[in-house]
Design a protein around this motif. Structure first.
Motif, short mmCIF file in Angstrom:
data_model
loop_
_atom_site.label_atom_id
_atom_site.label_comp_id
_atom_site.label_asym_id
_atom_site.label_seq_id
_atom_site.Cartn_x
_atom_site.Cartn_y
_atom_site.Cartn_z
N CYS A 1 0.85 -1.19 0.00
CA CYS A 1 0.00 0.00 0.00
C CYS A 1 0.89 1.24 0.00
O CYS A 1 2.11 1.16 0.16
CB CYS A 1 -0.93 0.00 1.21
SG CYS A 1 -0.10 -0.16 2.80
N VAL A 2 0.24 2.40 -0.18
CA VAL A 2 0.98 3.67 -0.16
C VAL A 2 1.41 3.99 1.26
O VAL A 2 2.56 4.36 1.52
CB VAL A 2 0.09 4.80 -0.72
CG1 VAL A 2 0.83 6.15 -0.61
CG2 VAL A 2 -0.29 4.52 -2.17
N ARG A 3 0.46 3.83 2.19
CA ARG A 3 0.72 4.15 3.60
C ARG A 3 -0.26 3.34 4.45
O ARG A 3 -1.41 3.14 4.07
CB ARG A 3 0.50 5.65 3.83
CG ARG A 3 0.77 6.12 5.24
CD ARG A 3 0.57 7.62 5.36
NE ARG A 3 -0.85 8.01 5.26
CZ ARG A 3 -1.27 9.15 4.72
NH1 ARG A 3 -0.40 10.01 4.21
NH2 ARG A 3 -2.56 9.43 4.69
N LYS A 4 0.19 2.89 5.58
CA LYS A 4 -0.66 2.11 6.47
C LYS A 4 -1.69 3.03 7.14
O LYS A 4 -1.33 4.05 7.73
CB LYS A 4 0.20 1.44 7.53
CG LYS A 4 -0.50 0.39 8.36
CD LYS A 4 -0.42 -0.97 7.75
CE LYS A 4 -0.86 -2.04 8.74
NZ LYS A 4 -1.01 -3.35 8.12
N CYS A 5 -2.98 2.67 7.04
CA CYS A 5 -4.02 3.46 7.68
C CYS A 5 -3.95 3.28 9.21
O CYS A 5 -3.47 2.25 9.70
CB CYS A 5 -5.39 3.04 7.17
SG CYS A 5 -5.64 3.39 5.41
N THR A 6 -4.46 4.25 9.95
CA THR A 6 -4.30 4.25 11.40
C THR A 6 -5.09 3.15 12.09
O THR A 6 -4.79 2.78 13.22
CB THR A 6 -4.72 5.60 11.99
OG1 THR A 6 -6.10 5.84 11.67
CG2 THR A 6 -3.86 6.73 11.45
N TYR A 7 -6.13 2.62 11.41
CA TYR A 7 -6.97 1.59 12.01
C TYR A 7 -6.66 0.19 11.49
O TYR A 7 -7.24 -0.79 11.93
CB TYR A 7 -8.45 1.88 11.71
CG TYR A 7 -8.77 1.85 10.23
CD1 TYR A 7 -9.23 0.70 9.62
CD2 TYR A 7 -8.58 2.99 9.44
CE1 TYR A 7 -9.50 0.67 8.25
CE2 TYR A 7 -8.84 2.96 8.08
CZ TYR A 7 -9.31 1.81 7.50
OH TYR A 7 -9.56 1.78 6.15
N CYS A 8 -5.72 0.09 10.54
CA CYS A 8 -5.55 -1.14 9.77
C CYS A 8 -4.72 -2.18 10.53
O CYS A 8 -3.59 -1.92 10.94
CB CYS A 8 -4.88 -0.83 8.44
SG CYS A 8 -4.62 -2.31 7.41
N ALA A 9 -5.32 -3.38 10.67
CA ALA A 9 -4.60 -4.52 11.25
C ALA A 9 -4.44 -5.63 10.24
O ALA A 9 -4.07 -6.75 10.59
CB ALA A 9 -5.34 -5.03 12.48
N PHE A 10 -4.73 -5.34 8.96
CA PHE A 10 -4.57 -6.34 7.91
C PHE A 10 -3.08 -6.56 7.62
O PHE A 10 -2.23 -5.76 8.00
CB PHE A 10 -5.26 -5.89 6.62
CG PHE A 10 -6.75 -5.79 6.75
CD1 PHE A 10 -7.50 -6.85 7.21
CD2 PHE A 10 -7.41 -4.62 6.39
CE1 PHE A 10 -8.88 -6.76 7.32
CE2 PHE A 10 -8.78 -4.51 6.50
CZ PHE A 10 -9.52 -5.58 6.97
#
Length: 381
Positions: free
Chosen positions: A12-21
């Motif tokens: 991805c471009v950047r890890k989202c703040t909620y993402c645990a994938f």
């Protein structure tokens, strides 16, 4: 037998703040390009090894997930798709989905995907509120959502799904209703609507735990849940699964394979699969995944032979997520015993509580039961 095939692209471009994938930013420059080439080669190797094990099965659906699959160039995605035709057959009615993030697609990228057979786009909009998008760490804004939907339509996609998240810290029921209305104005064929889960170890969960963000109250989340059902039903969408809404004929065939506990193959780092009575998960670490395939080994982190009891439990838990519920006839045909014979006490108890109902064809959750789904499903474990 027809299989569903899941292909995981973890970059991805950047890890989202909620993402645990299982996802990670792709390194910039040559390092990122080299990693991507190695990963694509490993995907092809795993497809070959998997097909040697399963035989040349027919695919009912293919789903590119991530990460952000559309971070890759269209020719790379098309190449992966072409490899599936080497090792598997395609059903004439195959559904092929690519997940996309707004801002990572254009008409020029989407048109060749459509021409190659991709017929469904799942767009991670998540919110139409700029402040909520920033809080979630999304790399796109509202303008990019609209542009991506226009580009998908112009490229020939007639099956568009939008993902939305409710229960964001600071979100109000009124703000959620506005997001719903803006999503509906785009006319998607499908909507996946998820309540935010504050996963341990994510930056957003850390902010809430530290008291710097106030979590959305249960009362507000309930109001958002109810507004979702009301708005989408009024707009002509069928709620066919707890978090999934579709126009007639547009239910996600790939996800239905999961909810009906049917066989599927998971290809890629961290992907899960279920075939021949065996559940498995691949190594989530990309380097371990690559190393296994360089050694011509299936990249399994674990495998588990399913007992008949485990298969029954999984079938019940997944099937009850569907609005139409669990087919009593299909259950008897699969397991050789009536559902009502095995689970009479649970059915009676939950029916008295107004959480579950049964008719001649199926057993299903009531609207209140869907709200308390985890509590209900625990009775069958």
């Amino acid at each position: 037998m027809q299989l569903a095939l899941y292909l995981h692209l973890p970059f991805c471009v950047r890890k989202c703040t909620y993402c645990a994938f299982n996802s990670r930013p792709l390194p910039p420059g040559g390092a990122g390009e080299d990693l991507l080439r190695r990963y694509l080669g490993a995907l092809e190797a795993e497809l070959r090894l998997a097909a040697a094990f399963t035989g040349k099965q027919t695919l009912r659906s293919i789903y590119f997930g991530g990460g952000t699959p559309t971070l890759l160039a269209a020719p790379d995605l098309i190449h992966i798709l072409e490899q599936t035709t080497r090792y598997f057959n395609w059903s004439p009615a195959i559904e092929i989905t690519v997940e996309a993030n707004p801002g990572t697609v254009s008409r020029a990228k989407l048109r060749p995907l459509r021409e190659a057979g991709v017929n469904r786009i799942s767009l991670g909009a998540q919110s139409f509120n700029p402040g909520e998008l920033r809080l979630l760490g999304r790399v796109h804004g509202v303008r990019e959502i609209y542009a991506s939907c226009r580009d998908a339509r112009a490229a020939g996609f007639e099956n568009l799904s939008l993902d939305l998240i409710y229960g964001i810290p600071g979100q109000t029921p009124a703000a959620w209703r506005r997001s719903l209305q803006q999503a509906l104005a785009l006319g998607p064929e499908h909507l996946s609507v998820y309540g935010l889960i504050l996963e341990e170890g994510t930056p957003l969960a850390g902010e809430v735990a530290a008291g710097r963000l106030e979590p959305c109250s249960e009362e507000d989340q309930l109001a958002m849940w109810e507004a979702t059902a009301e708005h989408l039903a009024a707009a002509g969408y069928e709620r066919y699964e707890i978090a999934s809404f579709a126009r007639p004929g547009r239910r996600c065939r790939h996800n239905l394979a999961y909810w009906r506990n049917r066989p599927y193959l998971g290809i890629g780092a961290g992907a899960h699969g279920y075939f021949g009575g065996v559940r498995y998960a691949n190594h989530a670490d990309v380097e371990r995944y690559l190393q296994a395939l360089a050694e011509e080994r299936l990249p399994r982190a674990w495998e588990e032979n399913q007992t008949p009891e485990q298969e029954r439990i999984d079938t019940i838990i997944m099937g009850l997520r569907l609005t139409r519920g669990l087919s009593l006839r299909a259950f008897r045909a699969r397991f050789g015993v009536a559902f009502t014979e095995l689970y009479r006490s649970q059915l009676d108890r939950l029916a008295r509580a107004g959480l579950i109902e049964a008719d001649e064809t199926s057993v299903f959750l009531t609207p209140r039961g869907r709200l308390l789904a985890n509590y209900v499903l625990a009775h069958f474990v």
